[in-house]
Design an enzyme around this catalytic site. Structure first.
Site, PDB file in Angstrom:
ATOM      1  N   GLU A  47      37.406  51.014 -15.641  1.00  0.00           N
ATOM      2  CA  GLU A  47      36.477  52.026 -16.163  1.00  0.00           C
ATOM      3  C   GLU A  47      36.773  53.363 -15.493  1.00  0.00           C
ATOM      4  O   GLU A  47      36.590  53.516 -14.289  1.00  0.00           O
ATOM      5  CB  GLU A  47      35.027  51.615 -15.885  1.00  0.00           C
ATOM      6  CG  GLU A  47      34.035  52.694 -16.294  1.00  0.00           C
ATOM      7  CD  GLU A  47      32.587  52.414 -15.844  1.00  0.00           C
ATOM      8  OE1 GLU A  47      32.238  51.238 -15.615  1.00  0.00           O
ATOM      9  OE2 GLU A  47      31.827  53.383 -15.711  1.00  0.00           O
ATOM     10  N   ARG A  51      33.850  62.067 -15.070  1.00  0.00           N
ATOM     11  CA  ARG A  51      33.161  62.933 -14.106  1.00  0.00           C
ATOM     12  C   ARG A  51      34.086  63.941 -13.472  1.00  0.00           C
ATOM     13  O   ARG A  51      33.674  64.695 -12.601  1.00  0.00           O
ATOM     14  CB  ARG A  51      32.558  62.085 -12.979  1.00  0.00           C
ATOM     15  CG  ARG A  51      31.489  61.170 -13.450  1.00  0.00           C
ATOM     16  CD  ARG A  51      30.871  60.423 -12.283  1.00  0.00           C
ATOM     17  NE  ARG A  51      30.372  59.157 -12.755  1.00  0.00           N
ATOM     18  CZ  ARG A  51      29.997  58.162 -11.974  1.00  0.00           C
ATOM     19  NH1 ARG A  51      30.072  58.292 -10.670  1.00  0.00           N
ATOM     20  NH2 ARG A  51      29.554  57.047 -12.504  1.00  0.00           N
ATOM     21  N   LYS A 134      25.055  47.036 -19.316  1.00  0.00           N
ATOM     22  CA  LYS A 134      25.261  47.477 -17.932  1.00  0.00           C
ATOM     23  C   LYS A 134      23.882  47.555 -17.272  1.00  0.00           C
ATOM     24  O   LYS A 134      22.881  47.851 -17.942  1.00  0.00           O
ATOM     25  CB  LYS A 134      25.932  48.854 -17.952  1.00  0.00           C
ATOM     26  CG  LYS A 134      25.937  49.578 -16.607  1.00  0.00           C
ATOM     27  CD  LYS A 134      26.919  50.740 -16.623  1.00  0.00           C
ATOM     28  CE  LYS A 134      26.682  51.669 -15.433  1.00  0.00           C
ATOM     29  NZ  LYS A 134      27.924  52.220 -14.880  1.00  0.00           N
TER      30      LYS A 134
HETATM   31  C1  3PG Z   1      29.003  54.423 -10.818  1.00  0.00           C
HETATM   32  O1  3PG Z   1      28.830  54.642 -12.005  1.00  0.00           O
HETATM   33  O2  3PG Z   1      29.084  55.298  -9.944  1.00  0.00           O
HETATM   34  C2  3PG Z   1      29.145  53.005 -10.474  1.00  0.00           C
HETATM   35  O3  3PG Z   1      27.954  52.395 -10.592  1.00  0.00           O
HETATM   36  C3  3PG Z   1      29.838  52.767  -9.178  1.00  0.00           C
HETATM   37  O4  3PG Z   1      28.955  52.684  -8.149  1.00  0.00           O
HETATM   38  P1  3PG Z   1      29.512  52.395  -6.686  1.00  0.00           P
HETATM   39  O5  3PG Z   1      30.284  53.626  -6.297  1.00  0.00           O
HETATM   40  O6  3PG Z   1      28.253  52.204  -5.866  1.00  0.00           O
HETATM   41  O7  3PG Z   1      30.368  51.186  -6.755  1.00  0.00           O
END
Ligand code: 3PG
Length: 215
Positions: A47, A51, A134
């Protein structure tokens, strides 16, 4: 693509491995070697979060890596959906769900893993035909214990929780029957990427890929 078709496709993605790396890519040059390192470690579903400025180009680069199944995360708007699909994403992930976002995924044939946290949000998506969701932010929203509880009244919905999950607590989630896989950024640490230490990332991926799961 109907919600049921989208969830069927999301189910296949979630079954590929116990962990879906959640990737924040700052440098486009990292995209291909990062994907190769994660796939080599046994984590094919990736994924890429929308961002960073190079996220869409990173999806394009990673989609060309053999064995990789690349999706776009942090989908917030219909424009995100259109751009993700055009870049070669084969699935999408969103922290929540809006009507406009769901309509865009149907229109652009992008299988979505929509986010839900409350019983009502889960029920609303189930009513539309989504049964693979999710759960974000997982740790802050009740964690594995919440998902275990929601599995009693709503066992037909399966989850990919993300947010605050690492190697130390992934097993708490993966031992639940309604949890297909977990998402997390821990398998691609920023410092390892910056150093170009792809072997370290393959080792983290291999450790994650070995996690047993109940679903
Ligand atoms: C996110 O979208 O940032 C994910 O949930 C990842 O979270 P994490 O950095 O706590 O694994």
């Amino acid at each position: 693509m109907t919600p049921a078709e989208q969830s069927a496709a999301a189910l296949s993605v979630c079954r590929l491995a116990p962990v879906v790396p959640v990737l924040v890519i700052e440098d486009l040059a990292h995209a291909a070697p990062l994907a190769q390192a994660l796939v080599a470690g046994g984590l094919p579903a990736l994924e890429v979060t929308l961002r960073t400025p190079c996220a869409l180009d990173a999806i394009r680069a990673m989609a060309a890596v053999p064995g990789g199944v690349v999706g776009a995360g942090t989908l917030l708007t219909p424009a995100d959906v259109k751009a993700a699909k055009a870049a070669g994403a084969t699935f999408g992930v969103s922290p929540g769900a809006t009507e406009r976002l769901l309509d865009a995924c149907a229109e652009h044939d992008l299988p979505l893993l929509p986010g839900a946290v409350t019983a009502s949000e889960i029920m609303a998506l189930l009513e539309k035909g989504y049964n693979v969701l999710k759960f974000f932010p997982a740790e802050q929203s009740g964690g594995a214990a919440f998902l275990k509880s929601i599995g009693s009244p709503i066992p037909q919905v399966k989850f990919c929780p993300t947010g605050g999950i690492g190697i130390r607590n992934a097993g708490d989630y993966l031992s639940q029957k309604n949890i297909l896989c977990v998402g997390g950024s821990w398998v691609a640490p920023k410092d390892a990427m910056a150093r170009g230490d792809w072997a370290a990332i393959t080792a983290l991926a291999a450790e994650a890929a070995k996690l047993p799961r109940a679903a």
